[in-house]
Design an enzyme around this catalytic site. Structure first.
Site, PDB file in Angstrom:
ATOM      1  CB  ILE A   1      10.431  -3.565  -0.958  1.00 10.95           C
ATOM      2  CG1 ILE A   1      10.861  -3.151   0.463  1.00 10.95           C
ATOM      3  CG2 ILE A   1       9.235  -4.505  -1.521  1.00 10.95           C
ATOM      4  CD1 ILE A   1      11.699  -4.613   0.533  1.00 10.95           C
ATOM      5  CB  SER A   2       9.112  -0.202   3.040  1.00  5.74           C
ATOM      6  OG  SER A   2       8.592   0.025   3.814  1.00  5.74           O
ATOM      7  CG  ASN A   3       9.511   4.914   2.658  1.00  3.80           C
ATOM      8  OD1 ASN A   3       7.879   4.696   3.133  1.00  3.80           O
ATOM      9  ND2 ASN A   3      10.425   5.620   2.939  1.00  3.80           N
TER      10      ASN A   3
ATOM     11  N   GLY B   1       6.093  -3.797  -3.905  1.00  2.00           N
ATOM     12  CA  GLY B   1       5.569  -4.271  -2.449  1.00  2.00           C
ATOM     13  C   GLY B   1       5.547  -3.670  -1.470  1.00  2.00           C
TER      14      GLY B   1
END
Length: 603
Positions: A242-244, A267
């Site tokens: 998720i994210s980075n 995500g």
């Protein structure tokens, strides 16, 4: 490829792979697990505390939030951990890799989940994403900190973080991050790997993920020699983040060479494609304009206030620099706020993203992210010593040092032994936090205070300065732009199913700048991509423990787990991949627990 290998066992009443024996109740505890000797914690104590910090930094564990009851698991999973450093060819610094192998590994399906930490977190930064889903299913899980992480280096004391998380000297030979001798002699304060490795780690995120998967296979060979070798051909590999971390697994999906990856779930990914806005562009814009725009009345209902300088100072500064249009220098703050809002909307920000972006304003996150990424993209060294006046880079006027959080203004000082000892476990990978502050040159008025943010923005736009200053900016602008260009993503390899999940209220990585253009690009290239867009979901599940946010938003993790379930069923049983969906979630009434129907997860 790998160095400094370690193996540890995690069994018994007070230890396991997922929570170091803390369980859900221990992870919910308001205070972190204590160290017997705060200045010299053991490796086991550091690991337990790192797991506590990373669970709480990613998941909503609050009572009533649904974790462990409506979705997710923190069940006991016993097994072994294998860890090492891995190095991408040409890199100055290694990244950490870790493989968790459960005793109940399912040899029948030979499953390996590979994950990259979210944000700039350390090696346990994806435990709530990948470990929580894969370990209870009998899968091994491999992780990478993707060249960032919490291996801070105290430049004044000459001390850094060993392979086991404890503090040591460069002469020990197993530090995770060591600035060069010249950098250590010239610089002061604190250096950290994401900003100061001189590697621009984001450009190699995909390679970091693949190396972590390779390490995972080698760990399985060591754990189960009778069933070795574990290979790409006989072991199912699913990447998730998720994210980075989401951006990293998408970058892994595009790598050429031998087929190795069976599926990807990303995500809220920080991913940049040609024609879209990269993180650095919209982060530096938000740092300067969002505190002003949030005063626009339709946005003012968000329960978060701008941090740092008063909002009217941001409005005045933006107006004085001509960023709000003509005639704004003499306009009212109300008119300036509306102009800032219109500028952001015209540049692609939605109202939902702006409201949720108030969280990043409140936590001073835009400045922290922009300063870190500018240094990383430009491959800059730690700040040089200049008698407290800041670094030598005029367009990157920030330094990092220990400080007392309660002191106003914070004053740089040498780090204490107990502070250094906790950095690896407690820090998020981007200061401020864990006793480390981000310092700009002293300012006597609001305009001086905001000028460093304008300098960060100028590294993207190339506009500002004159004479020698303009020439210096032009060189720095090219340097940072080249670093950003190296992070541009390509389409995933054909035949690798990809599911992208993104909250439509994300105010840190708005889908309009990331997932939406990525999915469009990948589909034009013929890739097999599915896209779930989830209403009433912003970027930070961990903040949903705040009642005002719990009543406004739902968590993202349930949808990531559900996407993993669907991908696993597709690979194992030939079930269809999930269809594209815009998911209309329900919301909790104030003070009420989360109910499964409110998530409206597609079936």
């Amino acid at each position: 490829m790998f160095s400094a290998p370690r193996q540890t066992e995690h069994r018994g009443e007070h230890d396991d792979l997922l929570s170091a024996g803390l369980g859900l109740d221990g992870l919910r505890a308001a205070l972190p697990p204590a160290f017997a000797d705060p200045a010299h914690p053991t490796a086991a104590e550091l690991r337990r505390r790192a797991l506590w910090a990373n669970w709480r930094g990613i998941a909503d564990l609050a009572v009533g939030g649904g974790y462990g009851e409506v979705y997710g698991s923190v069940q006991r999973v016993e097994g072994r951990e294998y860890s090492a450093y891995a190095t991408v060819p040409g890199a100055h610094q290694p990244h950490r890799v870790l493989a968790q192998v459960p005793d109940a590994f399912d040899a029948g399906k030979r499953c390996l989940v590979v994950a990259a930490s979210s944000g700039s977190r350390g090696i346990y930064g994806a435990i709530a994403v990948a470990g929580a889903w894969g370990l209870p299913k009998g899968c091994a899980v491999a992780y990478t900190d993707k060249g960032a992480g919490t291996d801070y280096f105290d430049l004044d004391a000459g001390l850094g973080v060993r392979a086991d998380g404890t503090i040591g000297q460069p002469e020990d030979g197993d530090l995770a991050f060591v600035p060069s001798a010249a950098e250590r002699a010239a610089a002061g304060g604190i250096a950290f790997k994401h900003a100061h490795s001189r590697d621009n780690p984001e450009a190699d995120w995909g390679r970091h993920v693949r190396q972590a998967a390779q390490f995972g296979l080698s760990a399985l060979d060591r754990a189960f020699p009778q069933q070795a070798p574990f290979t790409w051909a006989n072991t199912r590999v699913i990447a998730v983040g998720i994210s980075n971390g989401g951006g990293a697994v998408l970058r892994a999906a595009e790598l050429d060479g031998e087929p190795w990856l069976d599926a990807v779930v990303a995500g809220e990914p920080n991913v940049y494609v040609d024609g879209a806005r990269p993180l650095y562009d919209y982060t530096t814009e938000a740092a300067l304009l969002m505190p002003c725009a949030l005063q626009h009345k339709p946005l003012a209902a968000m329960p978060a206030a701008p941090a740092g300088a008063a909002a009217d100072a941001y409005c005045a500064y933006a107006a004085a620099n001509g960023w709000l249009g003509e005639g704004m220098a003499e306009a009212s703050n109300e008119a300036r706020a509306e102009a800032a809002y219109r500028r952001l909307r015209d540049n692609g920000w939605s109202d939902a993203a702006l409201r949720a972006g108030a969280l990043s304003v409140s936590f001073d996150l835009w400045r922290a992210v922009a300063a870190t990424y500018a240094s990383a993209y430009g491959r800059y060294a730690p700040a040089a010593k200049r008698a407290g006046k800041g670094p030598d880079q005029p367009w990157l006027p920030f330094a990092y040092a220990a400080a007392d959080a309660a002191a106003q203004p914070p004053t740089a000082r040498p780090a204490a032994a107990n502070e250094r000892a906790a950095w690896w476990a407690d820090a998020s990978g981007i200061p401020p936090g864990a006793g480390v502050q981000l310092f700009a040159p002293p300012a006597g008025d609001p305009a001086q205070a905001l000028a460093p943010l304008a300098g960060l923005r100028a590294l993207w736009t190339g506009q500002g300065g004159d004479g020698d200053a303009a020439a210096g900016l032009a060189a720095a602008h090219r340097r940072v732009r080249e670093g950003i260009a190296a992070t541009r993503a390509s389409a995933p390899r054909k035949g690798v199913p990809v599911v992208v999940v993104h909250g439509l209220d994300d105010g840190l990585i708005p889908p309009a700048f990331s997932s939406e253009p990525y999915v469009a690009m990948a589909r034009r290239a013929g890739a097999q991509v599915r896209y779930w867009q989830v209403r009433n979901v912003q970027h930070f599940d961990a903040f949903l423990g705040l009642p005002a946010l719990a009543a406004r938003y739902q968590p993202l993790l349930p949808y990531v787990y559900a996407a993993l379930d669907r991908v696993e069923a597709h690979l194992a049983d030939g079930a269809p991949l999930p269809a594209d969906a815009t998911i209309d979630t329900g919301l909790r009434a104030a003070g009420q627990p989360l109910q499964a129907p409110q998530l409206a997860i597609p079936r």
